[in-house]
Design an enzyme around this catalytic site. Structure first.
Site, PDB file in Angstrom:
ATOM      1  N   THR A  71      15.102  -1.560 106.403  1.00  0.00           N
ATOM      2  CA  THR A  71      15.716  -1.166 105.133  1.00  0.00           C
ATOM      3  C   THR A  71      14.645  -1.098 104.051  1.00  0.00           C
ATOM      4  O   THR A  71      13.606  -1.742 104.175  1.00  0.00           O
ATOM      5  CB  THR A  71      16.756  -2.261 104.797  1.00  0.00           C
ATOM      6  OG1 THR A  71      17.755  -2.200 105.788  1.00  0.00           O
ATOM      7  CG2 THR A  71      17.358  -2.128 103.423  1.00  0.00           C
TER       8      THR A  71
ATOM      9  N   ARG B 265      30.783   1.033 110.394  1.00  0.00           N
ATOM     10  CA  ARG B 265      30.353  -0.275 109.867  1.00  0.00           C
ATOM     11  C   ARG B 265      29.592  -0.111 108.549  1.00  0.00           C
ATOM     12  O   ARG B 265      28.748   0.763 108.404  1.00  0.00           O
ATOM     13  CB  ARG B 265      29.459  -0.958 110.903  1.00  0.00           C
ATOM     14  CG  ARG B 265      28.856  -2.306 110.447  1.00  0.00           C
ATOM     15  CD  ARG B 265      27.449  -2.150 109.950  1.00  0.00           C
ATOM     16  NE  ARG B 265      26.772  -3.438 109.748  1.00  0.00           N
ATOM     17  CZ  ARG B 265      25.599  -3.579 109.149  1.00  0.00           C
ATOM     18  NH1 ARG B 265      24.968  -2.519 108.682  1.00  0.00           N
ATOM     19  NH2 ARG B 265      25.044  -4.746 109.021  1.00  0.00           N
ATOM     20  N   VAL B 266      29.916  -0.931 107.595  1.00  0.00           N
ATOM     21  CA  VAL B 266      29.175  -0.943 106.334  1.00  0.00           C
ATOM     22  C   VAL B 266      28.481  -2.298 106.221  1.00  0.00           C
ATOM     23  O   VAL B 266      29.102  -3.337 106.458  1.00  0.00           O
ATOM     24  CB  VAL B 266      30.129  -0.731 105.136  1.00  0.00           C
ATOM     25  CG1 VAL B 266      29.380  -0.877 103.822  1.00  0.00           C
ATOM     26  CG2 VAL B 266      30.781   0.651 105.221  1.00  0.00           C
ATOM     27  N   GLY B 267      27.211  -2.271 105.883  1.00  0.00           N
ATOM     28  CA  GLY B 267      26.445  -3.519 105.773  1.00  0.00           C
ATOM     29  C   GLY B 267      26.424  -4.066 104.354  1.00  0.00           C
ATOM     30  O   GLY B 267      27.248  -3.706 103.506  1.00  0.00           O
TER      31      GLY B 267
ATOM     32  N   THR C 204      17.077  -7.610 102.625  1.00  0.00           N
ATOM     33  CA  THR C 204      16.992  -6.934 103.915  1.00  0.00           C
ATOM     34  C   THR C 204      17.186  -7.963 105.007  1.00  0.00           C
ATOM     35  O   THR C 204      16.689  -9.087 104.899  1.00  0.00           O
ATOM     36  CB  THR C 204      15.654  -6.211 104.095  1.00  0.00           C
ATOM     37  OG1 THR C 204      15.570  -5.777 105.465  1.00  0.00           O
ATOM     38  CG2 THR C 204      14.447  -7.074 103.776  1.00  0.00           C
ATOM     39  N   GLY C 205      17.915  -7.578 106.031  1.00  0.00           N
ATOM     40  CA  GLY C 205      18.170  -8.510 107.128  1.00  0.00           C
ATOM     41  C   GLY C 205      19.514  -8.202 107.735  1.00  0.00           C
ATOM     42  O   GLY C 205      20.090  -7.137 107.493  1.00  0.00           O
TER      43      GLY C 205
ATOM     44  N   GLY D 263      22.942  -7.751 107.872  1.00  0.00           N
ATOM     45  CA  GLY D 263      23.815  -7.567 106.711  1.00  0.00           C
ATOM     46  C   GLY D 263      25.066  -8.423 106.672  1.00  0.00           C
ATOM     47  O   GLY D 263      25.503  -8.847 105.598  1.00  0.00           O
TER      48      GLY D 263
END
Ligand code: ASP
Length: 340
Positions: free
Chosen positions: A188, A216-218, A239-240, A242
């Site tokens: 990201t 899917r939404v992070g 970032t990571g 989600g």
């Protein structure tokens, strides 16, 4: 012998510094990230490291130049995110990871810390630069988050570039997709800035997680999870993995600890990443900055592509710093140790 002892006493701080570094800048500042995750030296050759490094440096240069010419921080955030989205090295825009159907679905968000206005988009398949559309949602609608086809419909009323989903697919990601079951890939991109007016801005853009479920939404388009900015606290871009960032409201927690508990940026980011996120088995990192010019990158993964530019306290010329890897010696407050 005495010197040796002093050196030994300093060693833990030096060794652990890389996963959590804080800086104090004077004047405008920009921090960027290009994703955190299982980023270890052994996976990259010198040429690849040089490529990432120059990609990060190029973005820092443009962003810092804009800031010193007095650009508004939101212009800088969006310009830099756009550069990172167009660069196939990173998991945002071109070069994003695939969902479980072999398609790219993109999420992005931006936030203005002086007004606390925010804009976000999720599940885009045809918008070349999601960060620009996130900004348009903030500025041109009364909403915060638009998704999928609705967001793309809205983009048609604006000057946004449309591309086929194929545009985002790079050979590297196709390969990764084939090997996705064994792979965990992050990348990201994020930008936080303090502009010359003293205002904070944050933005984040991503393709999400490789092999994510269609739809899917992070955390990235969820304000407070992956992105947050408030002049009274901090501008944060995460970032990571989600899901952990959403469940733990990571970006907002950094801010809240500063505003409501009086913690410093350094204390707050340490607690949130090495305490809250880590103890919940979450993996990743963040970049953050406050209105006084304190800045940090903090992560509990093995590496994070990252950079910062600004005038370090007491210096005359700006520094452009980039780093990729972390340090395997985990800080003491990182307990339990991260899951690799
Ligand atoms: N946080 C992003 C997501 O879960 C992925 C990443 O940062 O690599 O969508």
């Amino acid at each position: 012998m005495r010197h040796l002892l002093i050196f030994a006493a300093l060693l833990p701080t030096l060794l652990t510094a890389q996963n959590h570094q804080t800086f104090k800048f004077d004047g405008p500042v920009i921090l960027i990230h290009g994703g955190a995750g299982g980023i270890e030296r052994k996976y990259y050759n010198d040429e690849q490291i040089a490529e990432y490094d120059s990609a990060l440096q190029a973005v820092l240069k443009v962003g810092y130049d804009m800031l010193t010419y007095g650009a508004n921080g939101m212009d800088v955030v969006v310009e830099c995110l756009t550069m990172l989205e167009n660069d196939p090295h990173f998991n945002a825009g071109k070069g994003a990871v695939f969902n479980d159907q072999g398609e790219v679905e993109l999420d992005a968000s931006v936030m203005d810390g002086s007004t606390k206005m925010a804009g976000a988009v999720a599940g885009l398949k045809h918008i070349m630069n999601p960060a620009k559309l996130a900004r348009a949602v903030m500025e041109e609608t009364s909403h915060v988050l638009l998704i999928g086809e609705g967001a793309e419909e809205f983009a048609k009323t604006q000057d946004h570039q449309f591309v086929d989903n194929e545009y985002f697919l790079t050979p590297k990601r196709k390969d990764q997709y084939e090997r996705w079951k064994q792979m965990k890939k992050n990348g990201t991109v994020g930008v936080v800035v303090l502009d010359v007016q003293g205002n904070l801005y944050a933005g984040t853009s991503t393709g999400g997680m490789m092999g994510k479920k269609y739809g899917r939404v992070g955390d990235v388009p969820i304000i407070g999870a992956g992105t947050y900015a408030d002049n009274n606290g901090a501008a944060v871009s995460c970032t990571g993995h989600g899901e952990y960032y959403i469940r733990n409201n990571v970006a907002f927690q950094v801010n809240a600890r500063m505003q409501y508990q009086g913690l410093t940026l350094e204390q707050s980011t340490r607690e949130v990443i090495f305490g809250v996120l880590n103890s919940n088995a979450g993996n990743g990192g963040l970049i953050a900055i406050d209105a006084k010019g304190n800045a940090t990158w903090t992560f509990n993964s093995s590496g994070m592509f990252r950079g910062a530019a600004g005038i370090l306290d007491g210096r005359k010329a700006p520094r452009f710093m980039t780093e990729i890897f972390g340090d395997p010696t985990w800080p003491e407050d990182c307990d339990p140790k991260p899951i690799e």
